[in-house]
Design a protein around this motif. Structure first.
Motif, PDB file in Angstrom:
ATOM      1  N   ILE A   1       2.373   2.896  -3.966  1.00  0.00           N
ATOM      2  CA  ILE A   1       1.085   3.135  -3.207  1.00  0.00           C
ATOM      3  C   ILE A   1      -0.026   2.459  -3.958  1.00  0.00           C
ATOM      4  N   SER A   2      -0.971   1.934  -3.371  1.00  0.00           N
ATOM      5  CA  SER A   2      -2.380   1.375  -3.784  1.00  0.00           C
ATOM      6  C   SER A   2      -3.376   2.064  -3.357  1.00  0.00           C
ATOM      7  N   PHE A   3      -4.290   2.411  -4.205  1.00  0.00           N
ATOM      8  CA  PHE A   3      -5.431   3.138  -4.044  1.00  0.00           C
ATOM      9  C   PHE A   3      -6.675   2.074  -4.146  1.00  0.00           C
TER      10      PHE A   3
ATOM     11  N   PHE B   1       5.353 -12.629   4.178  1.00  0.00           N
ATOM     12  CA  PHE B   1       4.195 -12.479   5.105  1.00  0.00           C
ATOM     13  C   PHE B   1       3.618 -11.093   4.617  1.00  0.00           C
ATOM     14  N   THR B   2       2.648 -11.031   3.484  1.00  0.00           N
ATOM     15  CA  THR B   2       2.330  -9.951   2.926  1.00  0.00           C
ATOM     16  C   THR B   2       1.281 -10.448   1.828  1.00  0.00           C
ATOM     17  N   PHE B   3       0.344  -9.410   0.989  1.00  0.00           N
ATOM     18  CA  PHE B   3      -0.151  -9.844   0.245  1.00  0.00           C
ATOM     19  C   PHE B   3       0.504 -10.462  -1.224  1.00  0.00           C
TER      20      PHE B   3
ATOM     21  N   ALA C   1       0.573  -9.979  -4.226  1.00  0.00           N
ATOM     22  CA  ALA C   1       0.962  -8.901  -4.968  1.00  0.00           C
ATOM     23  C   ALA C   1       2.383  -8.714  -4.972  1.00  0.00           C
ATOM     24  N   THR C   2       2.898  -8.562  -3.779  1.00  0.00           N
ATOM     25  CA  THR C   2       4.310  -8.190  -3.779  1.00  0.00           C
ATOM     26  C   THR C   2       5.174  -9.296  -4.123  1.00  0.00           C
ATOM     27  N   ALA C   3       5.081 -10.437  -4.182  1.00  0.00           N
ATOM     28  CA  ALA C   3       6.034 -11.197  -4.652  1.00  0.00           C
ATOM     29  C   ALA C   3       5.721 -11.565  -5.843  1.00  0.00           C
TER      30      ALA C   3
ATOM     31  N   GLU D   1       9.753   0.145  -1.898  1.00  0.00           N
ATOM     32  CA  GLU D   1       8.878   0.132  -0.540  1.00  0.00           C
ATOM     33  C   GLU D   1       7.468  -0.131  -1.234  1.00  0.00           C
ATOM     34  N   ASP D   2       6.788  -1.040  -0.699  1.00  0.00           N
ATOM     35  CA  ASP D   2       5.542  -1.575  -0.937  1.00  0.00           C
ATOM     36  C   ASP D   2       4.730  -0.945   0.190  1.00  0.00           C
ATOM     37  N   CYS D   3       4.187   0.314  -0.181  1.00  0.00           N
ATOM     38  CA  CYS D   3       3.410   1.200   0.806  1.00  0.00           C
ATOM     39  C   CYS D   3       1.916   0.925   0.737  1.00  0.00           C
ATOM     40  N   ALA D   4       1.434  -0.130  -0.133  1.00  0.00           N
ATOM     41  CA  ALA D   4       0.008  -0.231  -0.280  1.00  0.00           C
ATOM     42  C   ALA D   4      -0.677  -0.033   1.013  1.00  0.00           C
ATOM     43  N   GLN D   5      -0.133  -0.329   2.199  1.00  0.00           N
ATOM     44  CA  GLN D   5      -1.112  -0.149   3.581  1.00  0.00           C
ATOM     45  C   GLN D   5      -0.358   0.896   4.080  1.00  0.00           C
ATOM     46  N   SER D   6       0.371   1.715   3.791  1.00  0.00           N
ATOM     47  CA  SER D   6       1.208   2.375   4.945  1.00  0.00           C
ATOM     48  C   SER D   6       1.112   3.966   4.473  1.00  0.00           C
TER      49      SER D   6
ATOM     50  N   SER E   1     -10.076  -0.314  -0.469  1.00  0.00           N
ATOM     51  CA  SER E   1     -10.132  -0.837   1.326  1.00  0.00           C
ATOM     52  C   SER E   1      -8.940  -0.095   1.658  1.00  0.00           C
ATOM     53  N   LYS E   2      -8.028   0.500   0.968  1.00  0.00           N
ATOM     54  CA  LYS E   2      -6.867   0.960   1.497  1.00  0.00           C
ATOM     55  C   LYS E   2      -7.219   2.183   2.162  1.00  0.00           C
ATOM     56  N   ASN E   3      -6.297   2.754   3.069  1.00  0.00           N
ATOM     57  CA  ASN E   3      -6.447   4.042   3.822  1.00  0.00           C
ATOM     58  C   ASN E   3      -6.866   5.265   2.923  1.00  0.00           C
TER      59      ASN E   3
ATOM     60  N   ALA F   1      -2.035   2.147 -12.994  1.00  0.00           N
ATOM     61  CA  ALA F   1      -3.604   1.465 -12.809  1.00  0.00           C
ATOM     62  C   ALA F   1      -3.867   0.590 -11.471  1.00  0.00           C
ATOM     63  N   SER F   2      -2.802   0.335 -10.689  1.00  0.00           N
ATOM     64  CA  SER F   2      -2.904  -0.232  -9.417  1.00  0.00           C
ATOM     65  C   SER F   2      -1.706  -0.342  -8.840  1.00  0.00           C
ATOM     66  N   GLY F   3      -1.606  -0.701  -7.260  1.00  0.00           N
ATOM     67  CA  GLY F   3      -0.557  -0.868  -6.559  1.00  0.00           C
ATOM     68  C   GLY F   3       0.323  -2.036  -6.944  1.00  0.00           C
ATOM     69  N   THR F   4      -0.256  -3.152  -7.778  1.00  0.00           N
ATOM     70  CA  THR F   4       0.652  -4.027  -8.050  1.00  0.00           C
ATOM     71  C   THR F   4       1.437  -3.663  -9.387  1.00  0.00           C
ATOM     72  N   ASP F   5       0.607  -2.787  -9.987  1.00  0.00           N
ATOM     73  CA  ASP F   5       1.574  -2.078 -11.306  1.00  0.00           C
ATOM     74  C   ASP F   5       2.750  -1.367 -11.040  1.00  0.00           C
TER      75      ASP F   5
HETATM   76  C1  LIG Z   1      -3.223  -3.972  -1.735  1.00  0.00           C
HETATM   77  C2  LIG Z   1      -1.676  -4.455  -1.516  1.00  0.00           C
HETATM   78  C3  LIG Z   1      -1.064  -4.540  -2.892  1.00  0.00           C
HETATM   79  C4  LIG Z   1      -1.688  -4.445  -4.364  1.00  0.00           C
HETATM   80  O1  LIG Z   1      -2.379  -3.095  -4.482  1.00  0.00           O
HETATM   81  P1  LIG Z   1      -3.403  -3.330  -5.705  1.00  0.00           P
HETATM   82  O2  LIG Z   1      -3.828  -1.790  -5.961  1.00  0.00           O
HETATM   83  O3  LIG Z   1      -4.800  -4.032  -5.237  1.00  0.00           O
HETATM   84  O4  LIG Z   1      -2.857  -3.996  -6.850  1.00  0.00           O
HETATM   85  C5  LIG Z   1       0.070  -4.858  -2.852  1.00  0.00           C
HETATM   86  N1  LIG Z   1       0.724  -5.022  -1.514  1.00  0.00           N
HETATM   87  C6  LIG Z   1       0.161  -5.174  -0.316  1.00  0.00           C
HETATM   88  C7  LIG Z   1       0.959  -5.213   0.882  1.00  0.00           C
HETATM   89  C8  LIG Z   1      -1.224  -4.656  -0.481  1.00  0.00           C
HETATM   90  O5  LIG Z   1      -1.700  -4.755   0.721  1.00  0.00           O
END
Ligand SMILES: *Cc1c(COP(=O)(O)O)cnc(C)c1O
Length: 369
Positions: A179-181, A83-85, A87-89, A155-160, A184-186, A57-61
């Motif tokens: 991965i996050s969709f 130093f991250t969003f 959701a990581t921690a 790996e938190d690839c939400a931005q990568s 605003s992500k790429n 459902a999300s990058g957080t999940d």
């Molecule tokens: C956006 C983001 C998330 C969370 O992704 P969601 O899809 O919004 O839950 C986690 N980590 C980083 C680094 C992000 O930029």
């Protein structure tokens, strides 16, 4: 007005394909785990160089389900960057484990591999690496530490998405990539969405169960899970966008190179550092300033959006006060939080507007000096 990101312009450039993908799902009414989710999972796995992908459902999940599927929970510690969003921690805490922060490299803003080992205790189970702004963290030393101490790597690839470390795609190096969709992500959907990539079939099966209430057979629930599925409507839109992702990344890279040139020689401003071990997909183009006060307001008054990503490091956020950290512990993360600003970067940004942004930044610093 020049925004940080122009999603309307992106939509207009692919409207026909997006509209017909949405229409296809509407006609089929296969909203939950339908055909497009299955196809997107195959396509993202292939794109990322991993064997499997699991839509959630999300990058957080994606982060939380990965940690849970790896058996990480109460009593465990996970080392990560402050130093991250959030959701990581947050995902570490919500999985029941304890986030343990360690400082970043001042140039890349990613976790400093040289500081990780001193944070390892007999409770440490994993390292959660973030590839911030679209550039991979220095993975070889991190993979080596994980191997020597028998730790998992998420790996938190939400931005990568699409970034590569020494030829290996982000998300394919650790046990799981998340991965996050977020729009605003790429690679952004038209709502929330996320995906776990892995080459471990056990992890694939476990995360597939967790996303449907801990079940792999209807109405039989072996473990406590979640309702965390990627919408089929989102998957249909994302498949249209995935076909353009590499060309969008190239546009971002070209814009970044141009910003580097336009802004070179401005005293008080440092352009993004490019490590030789990773490509950079410029999810964000982030400059570091001698002082940030005033610049964001000055640009806003002139119709340009810019933003401090992130103004408060996680160890100083109220929600993590219970961890007991205080100011002064992670100098590089705190300093970055005080000094960085993201400037507009998106594939549809034209050269004239970009030059306008750079001119205003230069004007501000001339005036300041
Ligand atoms: C956006 C983001 C998330 C969370 O992704 P969601 O899809 O919004 O839950 C986690 N980590 C980083 C680094 C992000 O930029």
């Amino acid at each position: 007005m020049i925004p940080l990101l122009d999603l309307k312009a992106q939509y207009l450039s692919i409207k026909e394909d997006v509209d017909s993908a949405v229409k296809r799902v509407l006609e089929k009414q296969d909203f939950i785990l339908g055909e497009d989710v299955v196809k997107l999972e195959e396509e993202i796995a292939a794109y990322s160089g991993a064997k499997y992908a699991v839509g959630v459902a999300s990058g957080t999940d994606a982060l939380m389900l990965s940690l849970r599927a790896l058996g990480i929970g109460a009593g465990d510690e996970v080392i990560t960057t402050p130093f991250t969003f959030a959701a990581t921690a947050e995902s570490i805490s919500n999985a029941g484990a304890k986030p343990v922060f360690t400082d970043i490299d001042p140039h890349t803003y990613n976790i400093d591999p040289g500081l990780i080992e001193s944070k390892i205790t007999d409770k440490t189970r994993a390292i959660l690496v973030v590839h911030l702004y679209g550039q991979c963290a220095d993975m070889d030393p991190i993979l080596d530490i994980a191997k020597r101490h028998n730790l998992k790597i998420v790996e938190d690839c939400a931005q990568s998405i699409g970034a590569a470390y020494k030829g290996r795609k982000s998300g394919s190096m650790g046990d799981a990539g998340c991965i996050s969709f977020f729009p605003s992500k790429n690679l952004g959907g038209m709502g929330d969405g996320g995906m776990i990539i892995t080459s471990n079939s056990g992890l694939r099966d476990k995360t597939r169960m967790l996303r449907v209430h801990g079940s792999n057979k209807r109405y039989l629930h072996d473990i406590l899970g979640y309702n965390s599925r990627l919408d089929n409507l989102q998957a249909a839109v994302l498949r249209v966008k995935l076909r353009r992702l590499d060309s969008w990344i190239t546009s971002r890279q070209n814009l970044a190179l141009r910003y580097d040139e336009l802004l070179s020689g401005v005293t008080g401003l440092v352009v993004p550092y490019r490590a030789d071990y990773s490509t950079h997909t410029y999810h964000l183009y982030v400059v570091r300033l001698s002082r940030r006060d005033g610049l964001i307001d000055f640009l806003a008054k002139n119709g340009i959006e810019s933003r401090a990503y992130y103004p408060v490091p996680l160890h100083l956020q109220k929600c993590f006060a219970f961890l007991g950290y205080s100011k002064g512990l992670f100098h590089n993360a705190e300093d970055a939080s005080d000094r960085i600003t993201a400037l507009p970067v998106y594939p549809e940004l034209n050269e004239k507007d970009q030059a306008g942004v750079a001119d205003l930044v230069k004007e501000f610093f001339r005036f300041e000096a």
